[in-house]
Design a protein around this motif. Sequence first.
Motif, PDB file in Angstrom:
ATOM      1  N   HIS A 103     118.615 108.283  29.921  1.00  0.00           N
ATOM      2  CA  HIS A 103     118.128 106.916  30.045  1.00  0.00           C
ATOM      3  C   HIS A 103     116.890 106.799  29.166  1.00  0.00           C
ATOM      4  O   HIS A 103     116.529 107.729  28.454  1.00  0.00           O
ATOM      5  CB  HIS A 103     117.742 106.615  31.508  1.00  0.00           C
ATOM      6  CG  HIS A 103     118.856 106.785  32.479  1.00  0.00           C
ATOM      7  ND1 HIS A 103     119.779 105.806  32.723  1.00  0.00           N
ATOM      8  CD2 HIS A 103     119.204 107.841  33.268  1.00  0.00           C
ATOM      9  CE1 HIS A 103     120.645 106.238  33.636  1.00  0.00           C
ATOM     10  NE2 HIS A 103     120.321 107.475  33.982  1.00  0.00           N
ATOM     11  N   CYS A 138     115.644 100.164  30.496  1.00  0.00           N
ATOM     12  CA  CYS A 138     116.349 101.305  29.927  1.00  0.00           C
ATOM     13  C   CYS A 138     116.964 100.858  28.618  1.00  0.00           C
ATOM     14  O   CYS A 138     117.735  99.900  28.599  1.00  0.00           O
ATOM     15  CB  CYS A 138     117.422 101.775  30.905  1.00  0.00           C
ATOM     16  SG  CYS A 138     118.428 103.139  30.288  1.00  0.00           S
ATOM     17  N   GLU A 140     118.560 103.173  26.541  1.00  0.00           N
ATOM     18  CA  GLU A 140     119.590 104.138  26.135  1.00  0.00           C
ATOM     19  C   GLU A 140     120.850 103.766  26.907  1.00  0.00           C
ATOM     20  O   GLU A 140     120.822 103.700  28.141  1.00  0.00           O
ATOM     21  CB  GLU A 140     119.172 105.568  26.508  1.00  0.00           C
ATOM     22  CG  GLU A 140     117.983 106.108  25.740  1.00  0.00           C
ATOM     23  CD  GLU A 140     118.302 106.391  24.278  1.00  0.00           C
ATOM     24  OE1 GLU A 140     119.469 106.736  23.977  1.00  0.00           O
ATOM     25  OE2 GLU A 140     117.386 106.255  23.453  1.00  0.00           O
ATOM     26  N   TYR A 141     121.942 103.562  26.185  1.00  0.00           N
ATOM     27  CA  TYR A 141     123.157 103.141  26.878  1.00  0.00           C
ATOM     28  C   TYR A 141     123.572 104.207  27.893  1.00  0.00           C
ATOM     29  O   TYR A 141     123.734 105.370  27.553  1.00  0.00           O
ATOM     30  CB  TYR A 141     124.296 102.890  25.886  1.00  0.00           C
ATOM     31  CG  TYR A 141     125.514 102.402  26.614  1.00  0.00           C
ATOM     32  CD1 TYR A 141     125.548 101.104  27.126  1.00  0.00           C
ATOM     33  CD2 TYR A 141     126.583 103.241  26.862  1.00  0.00           C
ATOM     34  CE1 TYR A 141     126.642 100.659  27.845  1.00  0.00           C
ATOM     35  CE2 TYR A 141     127.684 102.805  27.576  1.00  0.00           C
ATOM     36  CZ  TYR A 141     127.706 101.511  28.067  1.00  0.00           C
ATOM     37  OH  TYR A 141     128.780 101.074  28.784  1.00  0.00           O
ATOM     38  N   CYS A 142     123.710 103.794  29.166  1.00  0.00           N
ATOM     39  CA  CYS A 142     123.947 104.774  30.232  1.00  0.00           C
ATOM     40  C   CYS A 142     125.103 104.369  31.130  1.00  0.00           C
ATOM     41  O   CYS A 142     125.204 104.837  32.253  1.00  0.00           O
ATOM     42  CB  CYS A 142     122.665 104.989  31.043  1.00  0.00           C
ATOM     43  SG  CYS A 142     121.986 103.480  31.761  1.00  0.00           S
ATOM     44  N   HIS A 146     124.200  99.574  32.546  1.00  0.00           N
ATOM     45  CA  HIS A 146     122.992  99.876  31.762  1.00  0.00           C
ATOM     46  C   HIS A 146     122.064  98.667  31.662  1.00  0.00           C
ATOM     47  O   HIS A 146     120.850  98.782  31.833  1.00  0.00           O
ATOM     48  CB  HIS A 146     123.425 100.358  30.373  1.00  0.00           C
ATOM     49  CG  HIS A 146     122.428 100.167  29.293  1.00  0.00           C
ATOM     50  ND1 HIS A 146     121.275 100.911  29.205  1.00  0.00           N
ATOM     51  CD2 HIS A 146     122.394  99.290  28.259  1.00  0.00           C
ATOM     52  CE1 HIS A 146     120.583 100.496  28.151  1.00  0.00           C
ATOM     53  NE2 HIS A 146     121.231  99.528  27.565  1.00  0.00           N
ATOM     54  N   MET A 149     119.606  97.983  34.475  1.00  0.00           N
ATOM     55  CA  MET A 149     118.661  99.037  34.874  1.00  0.00           C
ATOM     56  C   MET A 149     117.249  98.605  34.511  1.00  0.00           C
ATOM     57  O   MET A 149     116.893  98.553  33.340  1.00  0.00           O
ATOM     58  CB  MET A 149     119.040 100.337  34.171  1.00  0.00           C
ATOM     59  CG  MET A 149     118.203 101.513  34.627  1.00  0.00           C
ATOM     60  SD  MET A 149     118.978 103.057  34.166  1.00  0.00           S
ATOM     61  CE  MET A 149     117.675 104.193  34.609  1.00  0.00           C
TER      62      MET A 149
END
Length: 157
Positions: A103, A138, A140-142, A146, A149
């Motif tokens: 993340h 966030c 960062e692709y999670c 995502h 988040m």
Amino acid sequence: MNIHTYEKTWLAVSMVLIVGFIATVTYGAVGPGIAMIDDDGGSIDPDTINDDERFNDPGVTHVGENEYEAAVVAQAWTYTPSEITVPANSTVTFYVTSRDVTHSFTVAGTNVNTMVVPGQISEMTVEFDEPGEYGILCNEYCGAYHHTMEGKLNVVP
Ligand code: CUA
């Protein structure tokens, strides 16, 4: 001035600019009223995060006169705690780790922005000079949620 002197002058100017840019990245003001001081980390076993004193009950701890530590656990798709409150004119060291995938811990509108990688502790020390409200997000692709988040950072008077 001959050509050679021009060259030397511009070389010197460009060196100053390059050093200046690096200094900005390293020491620069990170946003209105806050400044990054330190960015260092450590490692942790993502499976034993709950055994770590900092992360078994993550949150803000008062550690010195104007000094705080904030432990944050990221996991799809939340931050724990989701809301962080610190006083203005304080220095806060963040320790952020992930329980699952990569993340980020990004304070919107500032350059407080670190990747949060499982197995690693992202450490950042930030000075908060002025009250304010910031979104934590966030980038960062999670996974599927995502985009949901997020958290909140309150710097209170
Ligand atoms: Cu967590 Cu994107």
